[in-house]
Design a protein around this motif. Structure first.
Motif, PDB file in Angstrom:
ATOM      1  N   MET A  68      50.028  46.155  18.173  1.00 52.31           N
ATOM      2  CA  MET A  68      48.904  45.504  18.619  1.00 52.31           C
ATOM      3  C   MET A  68      48.643  45.886  19.950  1.00 52.31           C
ATOM      4  N   THR A  69      47.558  46.408  20.240  1.00 53.22           N
ATOM      5  CA  THR A  69      47.137  46.902  21.695  1.00 53.22           C
ATOM      6  C   THR A  69      46.251  45.702  22.393  1.00 53.22           C
ATOM      7  N   MET A  70      46.609  45.426  23.450  1.00 56.21           N
ATOM      8  CA  MET A  70      46.098  44.378  24.410  1.00 56.21           C
ATOM      9  C   MET A  70      45.064  45.224  25.503  1.00 56.21           C
ATOM     10  N   ASN A  71      44.036  44.629  25.747  1.00 59.71           N
ATOM     11  CA  ASN A  71      43.489  45.318  26.771  1.00 59.71           C
ATOM     12  C   ASN A  71      42.797  44.133  27.771  1.00 59.71           C
ATOM     13  N   LYS A  72      41.942  44.582  28.692  1.00 61.22           N
ATOM     14  CA  LYS A  72      41.578  43.480  29.708  1.00 61.22           C
ATOM     15  C   LYS A  72      40.932  42.374  29.201  1.00 61.22           C
ATOM     16  N   ARG A  73      40.088  42.457  28.234  1.00 61.08           N
ATOM     17  CA  ARG A  73      39.479  41.607  27.716  1.00 61.08           C
ATOM     18  C   ARG A  73      40.230  40.424  27.098  1.00 61.08           C
ATOM     19  N   ASP A  74      41.395  40.901  26.427  1.00 63.76           N
ATOM     20  CA  ASP A  74      42.465  39.968  25.902  1.00 63.76           C
ATOM     21  C   ASP A  74      43.069  39.213  26.678  1.00 63.76           C
ATOM     22  N   VAL A  75      43.428  39.412  27.970  1.00 62.06           N
ATOM     23  CA  VAL A  75      44.423  38.597  28.805  1.00 62.06           C
ATOM     24  C   VAL A  75      43.603  37.891  29.977  1.00 62.06           C
ATOM     25  N   VAL A 132      33.003  29.881   8.383  1.00 58.55           N
ATOM     26  CA  VAL A 132      31.764  30.072   9.297  1.00 58.55           C
ATOM     27  C   VAL A 132      31.955  30.981  10.620  1.00 58.55           C
ATOM     28  N   VAL A 133      31.143  32.004  10.729  1.00 57.43           N
ATOM     29  CA  VAL A 133      31.382  32.933  11.935  1.00 57.43           C
ATOM     30  C   VAL A 133      31.341  32.268  12.976  1.00 57.43           C
ATOM     31  N   PRO A 134      32.270  32.255  14.195  1.00 56.41           N
ATOM     32  CA  PRO A 134      31.755  31.697  15.472  1.00 56.41           C
ATOM     33  C   PRO A 134      31.327  32.647  16.256  1.00 56.41           C
ATOM     34  N   ASP A 135      30.517  32.249  17.005  1.00 55.88           N
ATOM     35  CA  ASP A 135      30.066  33.101  18.253  1.00 55.88           C
ATOM     36  C   ASP A 135      30.643  32.958  19.655  1.00 55.88           C
ATOM     37  N   PHE A 136      31.470  31.801  19.583  1.00 57.15           N
ATOM     38  CA  PHE A 136      32.396  31.492  20.924  1.00 57.15           C
ATOM     39  C   PHE A 136      33.722  31.136  20.546  1.00 57.15           C
ATOM     40  N   VAL A 137      34.790  31.591  21.123  1.00 59.38           N
ATOM     41  CA  VAL A 137      36.102  31.120  20.723  1.00 59.38           C
ATOM     42  C   VAL A 137      36.708  30.436  22.018  1.00 59.38           C
ATOM     43  N   LEU A 138      37.123  29.330  21.675  1.00 59.86           N
ATOM     44  CA  LEU A 138      38.042  28.502  22.705  1.00 59.86           C
ATOM     45  C   LEU A 138      39.584  28.713  22.528  1.00 59.86           C
ATOM     46  N   ALA A 139      40.468  29.210  23.099  1.00 57.54           N
ATOM     47  CA  ALA A 139      41.760  29.588  22.760  1.00 57.54           C
ATOM     48  C   ALA A 139      42.614  28.976  23.773  1.00 57.54           C
ATOM     49  N   ASP A 140      43.727  28.198  23.056  1.00 59.05           N
ATOM     50  CA  ASP A 140      44.626  27.435  24.049  1.00 59.05           C
ATOM     51  C   ASP A 140      45.792  28.680  24.771  1.00 59.05           C
ATOM     52  N   GLY A 141      45.947  28.298  26.009  1.00 58.54           N
ATOM     53  CA  GLY A 141      46.869  29.300  26.581  1.00 58.54           C
ATOM     54  C   GLY A 141      46.249  30.092  27.700  1.00 58.54           C
ATOM     55  N   ARG A 142      46.849  31.325  28.056  1.00 64.08           N
ATOM     56  CA  ARG A 142      46.244  32.037  29.105  1.00 64.08           C
ATOM     57  C   ARG A 142      45.716  33.343  28.556  1.00 64.08           C
ATOM     58  N   ASP A 143      45.831  33.456  27.140  1.00 68.42           N
ATOM     59  CA  ASP A 143      45.442  34.858  26.586  1.00 68.42           C
ATOM     60  C   ASP A 143      44.303  34.582  25.560  1.00 68.42           C
ATOM     61  N   ILE A 144      43.430  35.571  25.438  1.00 66.32           N
ATOM     62  CA  ILE A 144      42.423  35.693  24.323  1.00 66.32           C
ATOM     63  C   ILE A 144      43.116  36.465  23.173  1.00 66.32           C
ATOM     64  N   PRO A 145      42.984  35.824  22.014  1.00 65.04           N
ATOM     65  CA  PRO A 145      43.301  36.491  20.881  1.00 65.04           C
ATOM     66  C   PRO A 145      42.788  38.087  20.781  1.00 65.04           C
ATOM     67  N   PRO A 146      43.515  39.040  20.427  1.00 63.10           N
ATOM     68  CA  PRO A 146      43.171  40.405  20.647  1.00 63.10           C
ATOM     69  C   PRO A 146      42.215  40.930  19.572  1.00 63.10           C
ATOM     70  N   ALA A 147      41.583  42.013  19.646  1.00 65.72           N
ATOM     71  CA  ALA A 147      40.802  42.611  18.925  1.00 65.72           C
ATOM     72  C   ALA A 147      39.760  41.588  18.130  1.00 65.72           C
ATOM     73  N   LEU A 148      39.216  40.599  18.908  1.00 64.48           N
ATOM     74  CA  LEU A 148      38.054  40.130  18.175  1.00 64.48           C
ATOM     75  C   LEU A 148      36.810  40.803  18.219  1.00 64.48           C
ATOM     76  N   PRO A 149      35.828  40.664  17.257  1.00 66.29           N
ATOM     77  CA  PRO A 149      34.594  41.473  17.270  1.00 66.29           C
ATOM     78  C   PRO A 149      33.874  41.443  18.547  1.00 66.29           C
ATOM     79  N   SER A 150      32.931  42.367  18.977  1.00 61.34           N
ATOM     80  CA  SER A 150      32.408  42.715  20.168  1.00 61.34           C
ATOM     81  C   SER A 150      31.620  41.375  20.388  1.00 61.34           C
TER      82      SER A 150
END
Length: 239
Positions: free
Chosen positions: A1-8, A139-157
């Motif tokens: 799994m590749t993490m990038n700046k958007r995910d952290v 239902v396809v979300p257009d915004f995600v609120l994720a618990d913690g410090r990291d965003i789940p990786p590889a979400l659609p742009s």
């Protein structure tokens, strides 16, 4: 799994559906308060229609899967008694689980096995479980609120996301996902405990209780159930 700046971490700006850059609000947080819809209402006002919350259960145990859930609630939904799952009794969590499942527009749950956790690590496994849950929502979300410090990786742009520290105590949508994940995992562990007697997995849910650690020391772990990359199960801890 590749993490990038958007995910952290948490992005200071996001783009509204109208294309404008907007700052994400930093609403005050009091640990004694209960989760509300401040974040969701703000995002709705910016033009986002489907907001998902996601959280996981089971990062710390010595046994069992990590389980994540993603939930989309209707606009303005109010669920009485919803709170950080760790602050609620088992009975209250079970009641709220049924309420969330009845009220939510969409719910998805994913588990990642102990074997997979050992092959990667618990952080990556937790985020992957969250990602899969988001992608499985009806239902396809257009915004995600994720618990913690990291965003789940590889979400659609097209799917923007924000990491919320202590999100299950701040956002009602994240709290709903936390309840679903926790109750689902507890029920899985209860079944695993019945199928693997003697370890008390149905009681401590795989956490490192004194009884559990003593059993591991005497009998070792159970293949496909225990996390052998965790202490005290790691081989170098018995050398």
């Amino acid at each position: 799994m590749t993490m990038n700046k958007r995910d952290v971490g948490s992005l200071p700006l996001f783009q509204t559906p109208q294309g404008a850059n907007a700052p994400f609000p930093d609403f005050p947080f009091d640990a004694k308060s209960v989760p509300d819809l401040q974040f969701e209402n703000y995002l709705h006002a910016q033009g986002f229609n489907s907001i998902a919350g996601t959280d996981e259960a089971g990062r710390g145990p010595l046994a069992g899967p990590v389980v994540a859930a993603a939930v989309i609630l209707p606009l303005g939904a109010q669920i009485d008694g919803l709170n950080d799952s760790k602050k609620l009794s088992i009975a209250k969590r079970n009641i709220l689980f049924d309420v969330v499942m009845d009220v939510a527009l969409a719910v998805a749950v994913t588990s990642i096995s102990a074997e997979t956790i050992d092959r990667t690590d618990i952080r990556k496994a937790s985020l992957e479980a969250m990602r899969r849950s988001i992608m499985r929502l009806g239902v396809v979300p257009d915004f995600v609120l994720a618990d913690g410090r990291d965003i789940p990786p590889a979400l659609p742009s097209h799917m923007q996301a924000k990491a919320l520290v202590k999100g299950d105590g701040r956002s009602m949508t994240v709290a709903a996902a936390a309840i679903v994940a926790k109750v689902t995992r507890d029920r899985m562990m209860a079944q695993i405990g019945l199928e693997n007697e003697g370890y008390g997995l149905e009681k401590h849910m795989g956490y490192g209780s004194a009884q559990h650690r003593a059993k591991i020391e005497n009998k070792g772990g159970i293949t496909r159930i225990h996390r052998f990359s965790f202490r005290p199960l790691r081989k170098d801890d018995f050398s």
